[in-house]
Design an enzyme around this catalytic site. Sequence first.
Site, PDB file in Angstrom:
ATOM      1  CG  ASN A   1      -6.592  -1.440   0.811  1.00 43.89           C
ATOM      2  OD1 ASN A   1      -5.833  -0.799   0.001  1.00 43.89           O
ATOM      3  ND2 ASN A   1      -6.044  -1.845   1.886  1.00 43.89           N
TER       4      ASN A   1
ATOM      5  CG  HIS B   1      -2.968   3.107   1.746  1.00 47.82           C
ATOM      6  ND1 HIS B   1      -3.711   2.870   0.541  1.00 47.82           N
ATOM      7  CD2 HIS B   1      -3.340   2.072   2.410  1.00 47.82           C
ATOM      8  CE1 HIS B   1      -3.920   1.525   0.547  1.00 47.82           C
ATOM      9  NE2 HIS B   1      -3.818   1.056   1.772  1.00 47.82           N
TER      10      HIS B   1
ATOM     11  CB  CYS C   1      -0.995   0.047   1.075  1.00 47.35           C
ATOM     12  SG  CYS C   1      -1.915  -1.354   1.308  1.00 47.35           S
TER      13      CYS C   1
HETATM   14  N1  ACO Z   1     -17.985  -9.162   8.707  1.00 46.48           N
HETATM   15  C1  ACO Z   1     -18.541  -9.413  10.014  1.00 46.48           C
HETATM   16  N2  ACO Z   1     -17.986  -9.557  11.051  1.00 46.48           N
HETATM   17  C2  ACO Z   1     -16.380  -9.737  10.913  1.00 46.48           C
HETATM   18  C3  ACO Z   1     -16.117  -9.347   9.560  1.00 46.48           C
HETATM   19  C4  ACO Z   1     -17.089  -9.168   8.463  1.00 46.48           C
HETATM   20  N3  ACO Z   1     -16.555  -8.860   7.096  1.00 46.48           N
HETATM   21  N4  ACO Z   1     -14.582  -9.243   9.416  1.00 46.48           N
HETATM   22  C5  ACO Z   1     -14.233  -9.697  10.764  1.00 46.48           C
HETATM   23  N5  ACO Z   1     -15.652  -9.885  11.478  1.00 46.48           N
HETATM   24  C6  ACO Z   1     -15.505 -10.267  12.969  1.00 46.48           C
HETATM   25  C7  ACO Z   1     -14.181 -10.864  13.630  1.00 46.48           C
HETATM   26  O1  ACO Z   1     -14.504 -12.449  13.154  1.00 46.48           O
HETATM   27  C8  ACO Z   1     -14.178 -10.614  14.913  1.00 46.48           C
HETATM   28  O2  ACO Z   1     -15.341 -11.460  15.471  1.00 46.48           O
HETATM   29  P1  ACO Z   1     -15.092 -12.076  17.031  1.00 46.48           P
HETATM   30  O3  ACO Z   1     -14.895 -10.782  17.937  1.00 46.48           O
HETATM   31  O4  ACO Z   1     -16.172 -12.776  17.364  1.00 46.48           O
HETATM   32  O5  ACO Z   1     -13.665 -12.833  16.918  1.00 46.48           O
HETATM   33  C9  ACO Z   1     -14.856  -9.194  14.926  1.00 46.48           C
HETATM   34  O6  ACO Z   1     -15.565  -8.872  13.601  1.00 46.48           O
HETATM   35  C10 ACO Z   1     -13.626  -8.219  15.152  1.00 46.48           C
HETATM   36  O7  ACO Z   1     -12.757  -8.540  14.233  1.00 46.48           O
HETATM   37  P2  ACO Z   1     -11.399  -7.294  14.068  1.00 46.48           P
HETATM   38  O8  ACO Z   1     -10.477  -8.067  13.214  1.00 46.48           O
HETATM   39  O9  ACO Z   1     -11.167  -7.269  15.657  1.00 46.48           O
HETATM   40  O10 ACO Z   1     -12.163  -6.126  13.754  1.00 46.48           O
HETATM   41  P3  ACO Z   1     -11.483  -4.723  13.470  1.00 46.48           P
HETATM   42  O11 ACO Z   1     -12.211  -3.697  14.102  1.00 46.48           O
HETATM   43  O12 ACO Z   1      -9.994  -4.683  13.899  1.00 46.48           O
HETATM   44  O13 ACO Z   1     -11.583  -4.603  11.802  1.00 46.48           O
HETATM   45  C11 ACO Z   1     -10.125  -4.499   9.961  1.00 46.48           C
HETATM   46  C12 ACO Z   1     -11.121  -5.352  10.700  1.00 46.48           C
HETATM   47  C13 ACO Z   1     -11.314  -3.839   9.148  1.00 46.48           C
HETATM   48  C14 ACO Z   1      -9.509  -5.561   8.946  1.00 46.48           C
HETATM   49  C15 ACO Z   1      -9.170  -3.686  10.462  1.00 46.48           C
HETATM   50  O14 ACO Z   1      -8.470  -4.376  11.635  1.00 46.48           O
HETATM   51  C16 ACO Z   1      -8.298  -2.911   9.639  1.00 46.48           C
HETATM   52  O15 ACO Z   1      -8.783  -2.170   8.779  1.00 46.48           O
HETATM   53  N6  ACO Z   1      -7.104  -3.273   9.755  1.00 46.48           N
HETATM   54  C17 ACO Z   1      -6.068  -2.448   9.057  1.00 46.48           C
HETATM   55  C18 ACO Z   1      -5.710  -2.747   7.786  1.00 46.48           C
HETATM   56  C19 ACO Z   1      -4.693  -2.190   7.006  1.00 46.48           C
HETATM   57  O16 ACO Z   1      -4.480  -1.186   7.362  1.00 46.48           O
HETATM   58  N7  ACO Z   1      -3.845  -2.869   6.238  1.00 46.48           N
HETATM   59  C20 ACO Z   1      -2.639  -2.175   5.664  1.00 46.48           C
HETATM   60  C21 ACO Z   1      -2.737  -1.801   4.335  1.00 46.48           C
HETATM   61  S1  ACO Z   1      -3.369  -3.265   3.089  1.00 46.48           S
HETATM   62  C22 ACO Z   1      -2.013  -3.653   2.090  1.00 46.48           C
HETATM   63  O17 ACO Z   1      -0.891  -3.270   2.576  1.00 46.48           O
HETATM   64  C23 ACO Z   1      -2.383  -4.440   1.013  1.00 46.48           C
END
Ligand code: ACO
Length: 326
Positions: A283, A253, A113
């Site tokens: 993204n 980003h 990214c």
């Molecule tokens: N729908 C419903 N529930 C979901 C989904 C979904 N699509 N995805 C995950 N959940 C659930 C999980 O299973 C979890 O359930 P549990 O508590 O029963 O275990 C709950 O939601 C919370 O999951 P988290 O992973 O803690 O959710 P979070 O609030 O962290 O959001 C996300 C997840 C959106 C991925 C976030 O962490 C994020 O954006 N992270 C950063 C991503 C990023 O910046 N990446 C770098 C760039 S990408 C690149 O370089 C290619």
Amino acid sequence: MIMSRILGTGSYAPDTVLTNQDLEKMVETSDDWIVERTGIRERRIANKDIASSDLAFEAAKKALKAAGMKASQLDLIIIATVTPDMMFPATACIVQAKLGAKKAIAFDISAACSGFIFALAAADNFIKSGLYKNALVIGAETLSKITDWTDRNTCVLFGDGAGAVVIGPSGNDCGIRSAHLHTNGKQGDLLYIPGGGSRNPATAFSIESRMHFIKMRGNETFKIAVRALEEVVNEALDANGLKASDIDMVVPHQANLRIIQATAKRLGIPMDKVVVTIDRYGNTSAASIPIAIDEAVRDGRIAPGKNVLLEAFGGGLSWASALIKW
Ligand code: ACO
């Protein structure tokens, strides 16, 4: 020293739209969850026969047109991508041929990214050194091809698209004033694709184990991203003797609206100075910044004389900022 500036921008995304409602039918998720946790409402998806070079080619043509340049004049093409058309040749070579940019040398950069800022910094330094007069810098991705459509943790996040800029020498104090790039390979396992390279080449086992798709520990990545982005933006401000209030437009980003908002809040930058496209594109990794730049240039939010700040965080881990006086 010669400074380079952006002469023209362009972007392109496939027509096919995949909404959160479509995803509700594919995995156990909901529009509410996706919007609340990520800010994404829909994303564009390339058809089966479309590769990253096809999107890059379309964005490049628009950037060249905006710059008033012909492909034959280009000295250098750099594409930032984690979804190259193939292992080699570089996707930039494929785009060089499509454009008929005979004189240009071409290569790819893989910094996930953060790739667009890494590529822009590389091109800027080629121009600063006097080796080349101009460059086409592209971020192009078809992340839908490396997304595990059975994994709700990741499949709701990504989309396809491309953005491009043409850069050339600046005759005044406008241009790319700084770039700060960082890498921490020790945390590379937070976000990666295990299969397809020389460590785990394609085998029946690698395919059965779904090794050719993105793996991400999202929550851990989130926390590291917000801290790193604040630091790298402050580096850009310090290097240029600027305060956050001197920034006219931030182009982050687009990984997660909550990361974008948290970073802006920590820096004291109001959200009306931040370009947001994640609701419509998701993204798109290396493509997200140049797509957002192009949108803001075309609607007038980015205009000559403005201080524009780019910031990105992604796989590698890698993170970066750049300060451009437009
Ligand atoms: N729908 C419903 N529930 C979901 C989904 C979904 N699509 N995805 C995950 N959940 C659930 C999980 O299973 C979890 O359930 P549990 O508590 O029963 O275990 C709950 O939601 C919370 O999951 P988290 O992973 O803690 O959710 P979070 O609030 O962290 O959001 C996300 C997840 C959106 C991925 C976030 O962490 C994020 O954006 N992270 C950063 C991503 C990023 O910046 N990446 C770098 C760039 S990408 C690149 O370089 C290619």
